[in-house]
Enzyme design. Structure first.
Site, mmCIF file in Angstrom:
data_model
loop_
_atom_site.group_PDB
_atom_site.id
_atom_site.type_symbol
_atom_site.label_atom_id
_atom_site.label_comp_id
_atom_site.label_asym_id
_atom_site.label_seq_id
_atom_site.Cartn_x
_atom_site.Cartn_y
_atom_site.Cartn_z
ATOM 1 N N ASP A 1 -3.753 -17.865 1.073
ATOM 2 C CA ASP A 1 -4.945 -18.470 0.461
ATOM 3 C C ASP A 1 -5.536 -19.536 1.383
ATOM 4 O O ASP A 1 -6.752 -19.617 1.578
ATOM 5 C CB ASP A 1 -4.635 -19.036 -0.938
ATOM 6 C CG ASP A 1 -3.297 -19.758 -1.016
ATOM 7 O OD1 ASP A 1 -2.491 -19.658 -0.058
ATOM 8 O OD2 ASP A 1 -3.043 -20.437 -2.032
ATOM 9 N N ASP B 1 -11.168 -8.205 7.793
ATOM 10 C CA ASP B 1 -12.587 -8.015 7.477
ATOM 11 C C ASP B 1 -13.307 -9.360 7.422
ATOM 12 O O ASP B 1 -14.440 -9.483 7.879
ATOM 13 C CB ASP B 1 -12.757 -7.305 6.122
ATOM 14 C CG ASP B 1 -12.831 -5.800 6.277
ATOM 15 O OD1 ASP B 1 -12.386 -5.287 7.332
ATOM 16 O OD2 ASP B 1 -13.313 -5.123 5.353
ATOM 17 N N TYR C 1 0.819 -1.209 0.000
ATOM 18 C CA TYR C 1 0.000 0.000 0.000
ATOM 19 C C TYR C 1 0.857 1.266 0.000
ATOM 20 O O TYR C 1 0.371 2.348 -0.296
ATOM 21 C CB TYR C 1 -0.947 0.031 1.204
ATOM 22 C CG TYR C 1 -2.090 -0.967 1.140
ATOM 23 C CD1 TYR C 1 -2.247 -1.825 0.056
ATOM 24 C CD2 TYR C 1 -3.026 -1.046 2.164
ATOM 25 C CE1 TYR C 1 -3.282 -2.737 0.002
ATOM 26 C CE2 TYR C 1 -4.074 -1.960 2.115
ATOM 27 C CZ TYR C 1 -4.203 -2.809 1.031
ATOM 28 O OH TYR C 1 -5.229 -3.713 0.982
ATOM 29 N N LYS D 1 2.891 -15.394 1.714
ATOM 30 C CA LYS D 1 2.748 -16.081 0.424
ATOM 31 C C LYS D 1 4.170 -16.426 -0.009
ATOM 32 O O LYS D 1 4.638 -16.027 -1.094
ATOM 33 C CB LYS D 1 2.023 -15.137 -0.561
ATOM 34 C CG LYS D 1 1.588 -15.784 -1.845
ATOM 35 C CD LYS D 1 0.450 -16.785 -1.705
ATOM 36 C CE LYS D 1 0.153 -17.448 -3.041
ATOM 37 N NZ LYS D 1 -0.711 -18.634 -2.926
ATOM 38 N N ASP E 1 -5.583 -6.527 5.719
ATOM 39 C CA ASP E 1 -6.773 -5.749 5.362
ATOM 40 C C ASP E 1 -7.918 -6.708 5.033
ATOM 41 O O ASP E 1 -9.040 -6.596 5.541
ATOM 42 C CB ASP E 1 -6.405 -4.882 4.141
ATOM 43 C CG ASP E 1 -7.453 -3.842 3.810
ATOM 44 O OD1 ASP E 1 -8.449 -3.755 4.543
ATOM 45 O OD2 ASP E 1 -7.273 -3.130 2.809
#
Ligand code: NAD
Length: 357
Positions: free
Chosen positions: A224, A252, A141, A192, A248
Site C-alpha cells: 500500500d 501498470d 493467480y 504485505k 501486475d
C-alpha cells in the site's frame, strides 16, 4: 557460438514495429559483430489464419531452440468471436507457460524529452528510470484450491489461495538482485508482511538472499505504501521486486507515470535467462496498417534482449542512446507528438534510430 533470435511479429501493428526493431538488430549485429542469426514464425491471429491454432508446434519448437524471442503483439477484432481456447492471446500464454517464463521485467523510463507526456509534474518524473521485477507464474493467480462454492444455506463463496514456495521466491529474488547489480544497486522488495504469512516468508527469503549480494542495498516496503510512493516520489526507486498480483498492479501504475505506452519495453525470462521480449502495448488494431505506430517500445525491447538474454550490454546501450538521440532531434510518432516536434511515421522513426546508431 552463434545465437538465434526468433522474431514473432504477430498481429495488428506487430509486423510494422517488429520490422523496424529487426533492422536495428541487424545493424548492431554487424556493428558489434554479435554473430546473431534470425528466425521468423507465426503466433496469435496470424497463426490462426494460417494453421487454425494460435501457437503451432513449429512456432513452439523454434521458440524452445531460440536464445531469445522478440514479439510484436497479438490479437484483434477479427478473432474476438473465437472460443477462449483458440484466441490469439492463448499463443502468448502458451509460450509463457511452455518456456517457464517466471520473471517479468518491466522498466518504467521517462525520457526527459517526453516529461510533458506524464500526468505528474515534470520535476517529479523527469528522468524516471525504475525496473519492476514481477513474479509471473505463481502466487494467488495460480494457487490451488480456487473457485466459487456454495455454503450451507445456499450463499456462494469465492476463494483463491495465495501461495509461494521458498524456491519460487528465491529464483525471482535472484533475477531482481542481478538486475539491481546491473543498475544502481538498490532493490526494494514489496510485500504485505504485516497481514499475509506468505509474504512474511517472502521477506525472510529476500533478506537471506541479500547476504549473497552485499553490493546491493535491500529495503522492504508494504504494497500500500509502495503504491503511494510511486506517485509521490517515484525516483526513490531503482529496482522493485514483488509477487504476481502486486506486480501486475504496480507495474501498470509505474508504466503510466511515463504517459506514453508506445515507449515501454518488457521482458519475461526463465531460469536459463532465455527470454521473450515485447512492447507493453497491444496490437493497436485502430491504427494498424497506417504506418503511424511508435516502434520505439519494440526497439527498446530488442535492447533489453541484448542485455538480459544475450549478454551484449554495449549493443543494448548503443540502441538506448540512439533512441535518446532521435528524441533529442525532436522526432515524434503521433502518440508522443508535442508542440514544436516533427511528426514521423513508423518507418521514419526506425530509419532515424538506424542513422543514430
Ligand atoms: P493497445 O495497447 O493495443 O492499444 C491501446 C491504445 O494505445 C490504442 O489507441 C492504440 O492505438 C494505442 N497504441 C498502442 N500501441 C501503440 C504504439 N506502438 N504506437 C502508437 N499508439 C499505440 O490495447 P487494446 O486496444 O486494449 O488492445 C488491442 C488488441 O491488442 C486486443 O486484441 C488485445 O487483446 C491485444 N493485446 C495484446 C497484447 C500483447 O500481445 N501482449 C497486450 C495487450 C493487448
Amino acid at each position: 557460438m552463434s545465437k538465434t533470435v526468433l522474431m514473432l511479429p504477430g498481429d495488428g501493428i506487430g509486423p510494422e514495429i517488429v520490422a523496424e526493431a529487426e533492422k536495428v538488430l541487424h545493424k548492431v549485429n554487424e556493428k558489434f559483430n554479435l554473430g546473431l542469426t534470425f528466425e521468423q514464425a507465426l503466433v496469435g491471429g496470424a497463426a490462426i489464419d494460417a494453421t487454425g491454432i494460435p501457437l503451432p508446434d513449429e512456432t513452439l519448437d523454434k521458440a524452445r531452440q531460440a536464445d531469445a524471442i522478440l514479439l510484436g503483439a497479438v490479437g484483434g477484432p477479427k478473432w474476438d468471436q473465437l472460443e477462449m481456447a483458440r484466441r490469439p492471446e492463448k499463443g502468448l500464454l502458451g509460450l509463457r507457460s511452455n518456456l517457464q517464463l517466471f520473471a517479468n521485467l518491466r522498466p518504467a523510463i521517462l525520457y526527459p524529452q517526453l516529461a510533458s507526456a506524464s500526468s505528474l509534474k515534470p520535476e517529479v518524473v523527469s528522468g524516471l528510470d525504475i525496473m519492476i521485477v514481477r513474479e509471473l507464474t505463481g502466487g494467488i493467480y495460480f494457487g490451488q484450491p480456487r473457485g466459487v462454492r456454495e455454503l450451507e444455506g445456499g450463499e456462494r463463496q469465492g476463494y483463491n489461495t495465495y501461495v509461494y514456495s521458498e524456491s519460487e521466491i528465491r529464483r525471482i529474488g535472484r533475477v531482481a538482485f542481478e538486475a539491481a547489480r546491473q543498475r544502481n544497486k538498490k532493490l526494494c522488495s514489496v510485500d504485505k508482511a504485516n497481514v499475509l504469512e506468505v509474504t512474511v516468508l517472502w521477506r525472510e527469503v529476500m533478506t537471506e538472499l541479500a547476504k549473497e549480494y552485499p553490493d546491493v542495498e535491500l529495503s522492504h516496503m508494504y504494497v500500500d505504501n509502495a503504491a503511494m510512493q510511486l506517485v509521490r516520489a517515484p525516483k526513490q526507486f531503482d529496482v522493485i521486486v514483488t509477487g504476481n498480483m502486486f506486480g501486475d498492479i504496480l507495474s501498470d501504475e509505474a508504466a503510466m507515470l511515463t504517459g506514453s505506452i508506445g515507449m515501454l519495453p518488457s521482458a519475461s525470462l526463465n531460469a536459463e535467462k532465455q527470454g521473450m521480449y515485447e512492447p507493453c502495448h497491444g496490437s493497436a488494431p485502430d491504427i494498424a496498417g497506417q504506418g503511424i505506430a511508435n516502434p520505439l517500445a519494440t526497439i527498446l525491447s530488442a535492447a533489453m534482449m541484448l542485455r538480459y538474454s544475450l549478454g551484449e550490454e554495449k549493443a543494448a546501450e548503443a540502441i538506448e542512446a540512439a533512441v535518446s538521440t532521435v528524441l533529442d532531434q525532436g522526432l515524434r510518432t503521433a502518440d508522443i507528438m508535442s508542440e514544436g516536434a516533427r511528426k514521423v511515421s513508423t518507418l521514419e522513426m526506425g530509419e532515424a534510430v538506424l542513422a543514430a546508431l
